[in-house]
Design an enzyme around this catalytic site. Structure first.
Site: not given
Ligand code: DGL
Length: 289
Positions: A60, A91-93, A205-207, A27
């Site tokens: 992001g 990480c979706n992004t 977003c995994t956060h 991530d």
């Molecule tokens: N954890 C990331 C996600 O799933 C994004 C966080 C970032 O912007 O780096 O998209």
């Protein structure tokens, strides 16, 4: 969550089973920890490398060309050093953009994390769903494609949050994140129309699952929050096979790798140890613009 379907078609049904497979969970920062926890539950025998590209955080805000180049460069180093059997892009992004390039470059299977549009469309009763993600993820053609394919009958609100990932990281570092800031970031997810209101929010977003309890308290009304981590773990078990029950007692073999390591406070080290990541390495890779 919908685990990205290409993994199965490109690489076939199963990775060759071998004892204690090595899994790289990647991530931009600490969000992948929400996926890591479920992954360890699926395969407690696995040897884990958790890699956070904190020198590039937050993803992001990065433009698409830079993000593709960045993830490929970091992955090149990580794969050469750790030789994973399986990589999870937690990480979706990154997943909504970089997976085709990763699969073209490297030979092992990649599991991606992409917005859970299909489960959200299947869950909603009001027909109003919200996708809470980074500005990068909400802007992707891939995300728009998922909506067109799976949620044509729904009204989908895309909410690109600029601050939530940073707030989640701050909390893990032992800092305070105030309610007003979290409340402001999630507020656009809550929509009313013709007597109906949003009833499903995807945490894309995994956060964000790191802040789930706070978000539930601050939500103007209750909704179903969809966390992708359990679906990712199911995909891990599909590709590697189920837990063979051979895990030694005690914590799994695991190491965390950071590309900067500047935010490694005492509270964060304690939090990481709670995820089994007491062993921390720095692989310096400054982000070049
Ligand atoms: N954890 C990331 C996600 O799933 C994004 C966080 C970032 O912007 O780096 O998209």
């Amino acid at each position: 969550m919908q685990v990205d379907l290409l993994a199965g078609t490109v690489y076939g049904a199963l990775v060759m089973p071998r004892p204690s497979p090595r899994i790289l969970v990647f991530d931009s920062g600490l969000g992948g920890l929400t996926v890591l926890a479920q992954t360890i539950r699926a395969r407690p025998d696995a040897r884990i490398v958790y890699a956070a590209d904190d020198a590039g955080f937050p993803y992001g805000r990065l433009d698409q060309e830079l993000l593709v180049a960045r993830v490929l460069a970091v992955m090149e180093r990580l794969i050469a050093r750790h030789h994973p059997d399986l990589v999870i892009i937690a990480c979706n992004t990154a997943s909504t953009l970089v997976l085709p390039a990763l699969r073209a470059r490297f030979g092992m299977p990649f599991i991606g994390t992409v917005p859970a549009i299909k489960p959200a469309a299947e869950t909603t009763r009001s027909g109003l769903i919200s996708v809470l993600a980074t500005p990068g993820t909400v802007a992707r053609d891939y995300t728009r494609g998922l909506i067109a394919t799976y949620a044509g009958a729904c009204a989908v609100t895309l909410v690109g949050s600029t601050r939530l990932a940073g707030l989640a990281e701050a909390v893990l570092r032992g800092e305070d994140a105030d309610d007003a800031a979290i409340g402001e970031e999630i507020a656009p997810c809550f929509v009313t129309a013709e007597g109906r209101r949003t009833d499903v929010v995807t945490l894309s977003c995994t956060h964000y699952p790191l802040l789930l309890e706070r978000m539930k308290q601050l939500a103007p009304w209750p909704v179903s929050w969809i966390d992708p981590a359990p679906a990712i773990a199911r995909r891990v078990a599909q590709l590697l096979g189920p837990d063979p029950g051979s895990a030694p007692s005690g914590p799994p073999e695991a190491v965390a790798v950071f590309t900067a390591g500047t935010g490694l406070t005492g509270p964060l080290r304690i939090a990481l140890a709670g995820y089994g990541l007491a062993d921390i390495a720095i692989l310096p890779m400054p982000l070049e613009h």
